[in-house]
Scaffold this motif. Structure first.
Motif, short mmCIF file in Angstrom:
data_model
loop_
_atom_site.label_atom_id
_atom_site.label_comp_id
_atom_site.label_asym_id
_atom_site.label_seq_id
_atom_site.Cartn_x
_atom_site.Cartn_y
_atom_site.Cartn_z
N SER A 30 -0.16 -47.73 10.90
CA SER A 30 -0.24 -47.09 12.21
C SER A 30 0.47 -47.90 13.29
CB SER A 30 -1.70 -46.89 12.60
OG SER A 30 -2.31 -48.15 12.86
N PHE A 31 0.77 -49.17 13.02
CA PHE A 31 1.47 -49.98 14.01
C PHE A 31 2.93 -49.55 14.11
CE2 PHE A 31 -1.77 -53.20 12.69
CZ PHE A 31 -2.44 -53.20 13.89
N THR A 32 3.44 -49.58 15.31
CA THR A 32 4.85 -49.28 15.49
C THR A 32 5.62 -50.59 15.52
OG1 THR A 32 4.57 -49.33 17.87
CG2 THR A 32 4.41 -47.17 16.79
N PRO A 33 6.78 -50.63 14.94
CA PRO A 33 7.54 -51.88 14.95
C PRO A 33 8.04 -52.21 16.35
CG PRO A 33 8.82 -50.13 13.95
CD PRO A 33 7.45 -49.58 14.21
N THR A 34 8.10 -53.48 16.66
CA THR A 34 8.53 -53.88 18.00
C THR A 34 10.04 -53.81 18.15
OG1 THR A 34 8.51 -56.17 17.28
CG2 THR A 34 6.54 -55.35 18.35
#
Length: 55
Positions: A30-34
């Protein structure tokens, strides 16, 4: 030799894979890449061969 008995170890493996697949993996995905990927034009650099002193 108790380590050859797969009954307790199979349950531990199954439980750990279910924990990873159902709980941990969706949270990680669920994390978006930076740093999102960008379309860069690749430039090739011309390299000069190394001149060896003994040749």
């Amino acid at each position: 030799m108790p380590q050859l008995n797969p009954t307790p170890w199979f349950f531990v493996m199954l439980l750990s894979w279910l924990t990873f697949s159902l709980i941990i993996q969706p949270k990680l995905l669920s994390f978006t890449p930076t740093n999102s990927p960008s379309n860069k034009i690749l430039t090739t650099t011309k390299s000069t061969p190394w001149t060896w002193p003994w040749t």
